[in-house]
Design a protein around this motif. Structure first.
Motif, PDB file in Angstrom:
ATOM      1  N   CYS A   1      -2.938  26.297   3.324  1.00 15.28           N
ATOM      2  CA  CYS A   1      -3.430  25.594   2.467  1.00 15.28           C
ATOM      3  C   CYS A   1      -4.547  24.692   3.344  1.00 15.28           C
ATOM      4  O   CYS A   1      -4.025  24.033   4.252  1.00 15.28           O
ATOM      5  CB  CYS A   1      -2.691  24.762   1.505  1.00 15.28           C
TER       6      CYS A   1
ATOM      7  N   CYS B   1      -3.807  20.527   2.663  1.00 19.15           N
ATOM      8  CA  CYS B   1      -2.348  19.967   2.838  1.00 19.15           C
ATOM      9  C   CYS B   1      -1.728  20.508   4.140  1.00 19.15           C
ATOM     10  O   CYS B   1      -0.745  20.255   4.599  1.00 19.15           O
ATOM     11  CB  CYS B   1      -1.316  19.848   1.932  1.00 19.15           C
TER      12      CYS B   1
ATOM     13  N   ARG C   1       0.328  23.178   3.934  1.00 17.30           N
ATOM     14  CA  ARG C   1       1.623  23.962   3.540  1.00 17.30           C
ATOM     15  C   ARG C   1       1.373  25.427   3.849  1.00 17.30           C
ATOM     16  O   ARG C   1       0.146  25.991   3.787  1.00 17.30           O
ATOM     17  CB  ARG C   1       1.778  23.715   2.479  1.00 17.30           C
TER      18      ARG C   1
ATOM     19  N   CYS D   1      -1.338  26.254  -4.787  1.00 14.92           N
ATOM     20  CA  CYS D   1      -0.603  25.524  -3.669  1.00 14.92           C
ATOM     21  C   CYS D   1      -0.057  24.119  -4.486  1.00 14.92           C
ATOM     22  O   CYS D   1      -0.505  23.845  -5.499  1.00 14.92           O
ATOM     23  CB  CYS D   1      -1.614  24.696  -2.552  1.00 14.92           C
TER      24      CYS D   1
ATOM     25  N   CYS E   1      -0.014  21.344  -3.515  1.00 16.05           N
ATOM     26  CA  CYS E   1      -0.665  20.012  -3.836  1.00 16.05           C
ATOM     27  C   CYS E   1      -1.894  20.194  -4.817  1.00 16.05           C
ATOM     28  O   CYS E   1      -2.551  19.082  -4.834  1.00 16.05           O
ATOM     29  CB  CYS E   1      -1.490  19.779  -2.229  1.00 16.05           C
TER      30      CYS E   1
ATOM     31  N   THR F   1      -4.328  22.417  -5.150  1.00 14.32           N
ATOM     32  CA  THR F   1      -5.547  23.199  -4.608  1.00 14.32           C
ATOM     33  C   THR F   1      -5.143  24.900  -5.124  1.00 14.32           C
ATOM     34  O   THR F   1      -4.230  25.295  -4.914  1.00 14.32           O
ATOM     35  CB  THR F   1      -5.535  22.985  -3.017  1.00 14.32           C
TER      36      THR F   1
END
Length: 261
Positions: A12, A15, A17, A77, A79, A81
């Motif tokens: 991502c 973030c 991840r 994601c 987060c 997104t």
């Protein structure tokens, strides 16, 4: 099929991840599963704005050579997104090949939101209420691509008494979202059956928008998804390749009967 169904690492950009992603498979008209070939070398991008022509890729079936349009690979994601997964340009053998479709009229920007999944304390909504029975029979259109499935669903909703169908403001967890006044519909063209989470997320999104909801799948539903839909009074339909939705639970049967025809 080989690489067509392989997983690719996804990072991502918001973030950082990381996760593995596999593109969903879709049923070609010949019966073979197809999926876009994912591009390991290109970067994943965050979806900030949406346009209709950017929602689709053209995929070639390795079994029969047919080219059809299917939803562009995306994943949410943790987060918040929404990530767009890059696909490879068409190759010589065409396996899993994907190209951009012709430009279509742009849709309005959609927010990148994922519905929550906690339904423990929520009560099921009342069954969908519709207009009086239609005086005309429903005229389906054959389904060969995901766009055909969307068109067939929109025609069916109009026949039920829900006109002016448009794309939903939120993209569902799987497939394509449609909306009209007081109703949120999900069209799921993937090859596998819709899951319990798919049904719950549709229902919760509809609840947050004070709407009723209905689910249309090309490949049916898992047993737990069917059971959850019954408890939440979510109508479930299976779309056959003639474009005629077939109700698969009682609330869907009642909705179809009220539509006449």
């Amino acid at each position: 099929m080989g690489a067509m169904f392989e997983s690719v690492p996804v990072s991502c950009p918001a973030c950082r991840r990381e996760r593995l992603y596999s593109a969903p498979t879709y049923p070609c008209a010949c019966g073979a599963p197809v999926a876009p070939r994912l591009d390991r070398r290109a970067k994943v991008t965050a979806v900030a704005h949406r346009a209709w022509d950017e929602e689709w890729v053209t995929v070639r079936c390795a079994a029969c050579g047919r080219h059809d349009q299917w939803p562009r690979p995306e994943v949410g994601c943790a987060c918040g997104t929404v990530l767009r997964i890059p696909v490879s340009a068409e190759t010589d053998d065409g396996e899993g090949a994907a190209t951009s479709p012709p430009r279509r009229e742009a849709a309005s920007p959609l927010p990148a939101e994922d519905p929550a999944a906690d339904l423990a304390a929520a009560a099921p909504p009342a069954p969908i209420s519709t207009s009086p029975p239609r005086p005309r029979p429903f005229r389906p259109v054959a389904i060969r691509t995901a766009r055909d499935a969307v068109t067939a669903t929109a025609l069916y909703l109009d026949w039920l008494g829900y006109p002016e169908v448009r794309r939903a403001d939120r993209r569902p967890t799987s497939g394509i979202g449609l909306a009209t006044r007081g109703l949120l519909a999900q069209v799921d063209p993937k090859a596998g059956p819709a899951s319990l989470r798919d049904v719950e997320c549709l229902w919760l999104t509809a609840m947050t928008e004070s709407s009723e909801c209905v689910y249309f799948s090309l490949s049916g539903y898992t047993p737990d998804a069917h059971a959850r839909a019954d408890s939440l009074a979510v109508p479930l339909f299976v779309m056959d390749l003639t474009g005629r939705p077939r109700p698969v639970n009682a609330v869907a049967g009642a909705l179809d009967a009220q539509g006449g025809g």
